[in-house]
Design an enzyme around this catalytic site. Sequence first.
Site, short mmCIF file in Angstrom:
data_model
loop_
_atom_site.label_atom_id
_atom_site.label_comp_id
_atom_site.label_asym_id
_atom_site.label_seq_id
_atom_site.Cartn_x
_atom_site.Cartn_y
_atom_site.Cartn_z
N ASP A 31 10.29 2.69 10.88
CA ASP A 31 10.84 1.55 10.16
C ASP A 31 12.05 1.03 10.91
O ASP A 31 12.67 1.76 11.70
CB ASP A 31 11.25 2.03 8.75
N CYS A 47 4.19 -0.52 -0.65
CA CYS A 47 5.30 0.29 -1.15
C CYS A 47 6.13 -0.45 -2.20
O CYS A 47 6.06 -1.67 -2.31
CB CYS A 47 6.19 0.73 0.01
#
Length: 195
Positions: free
Chosen positions: A120, A6
């Site tokens: 997350d 990412c």
Amino acid sequence: MWVKICGITNLEDALCAINAGADALGFVFYQHSPRYISPEKAKAIVEQLPLHVKKIGLFVEALPEEINVTCKTSFIDMAQIHFEVDEMFLLALDVPYLLVTRAEKQSDVTQYHGRLRLVDAYVESFGGAGARLELSWFKHADTHNIILAGGLSPLNVEEVKPFGFYGVDVSSGVEKSKGIKDHEKVDAFLKKAKA
């Protein structure tokens, strides 16, 4: 194990990740992030990438229309929804989506149970801070539907493999500086995750 790199901001980093075996690349469309990329810049990169790699756009506090337009114009395959939304919001999306749980406590990891989701560590800045989740929280969770993010790096990715996660997502753990990848770390991360 499925791997997403990412916070892609340039073509060199994207190609490095793909050559190392990444399954997906993440583009951050959140303007307050140091890894922010404009839809125009993202499109210029995405146009040069192979079709088999998933291109995922990360959104924070965006409207469904905005997400639809950004994904269409940037050739993004999927939207990563990094904020709380309801079913009406999801119905208004024209693109596949990945829901994100920003976990502060153990019970949070079961949010969106039964759906493929990204879990997350909770941080004010919506990720990319290198904060780690307590792995013991996942002992009894249905991990085959979870993509784990938060504080992963080439040094610790092997620790998460026994938990059976669907995949992992890394950003700061493979960077030289915010938004710039360290190609040796990207390579090492993918080798260990895929081994």
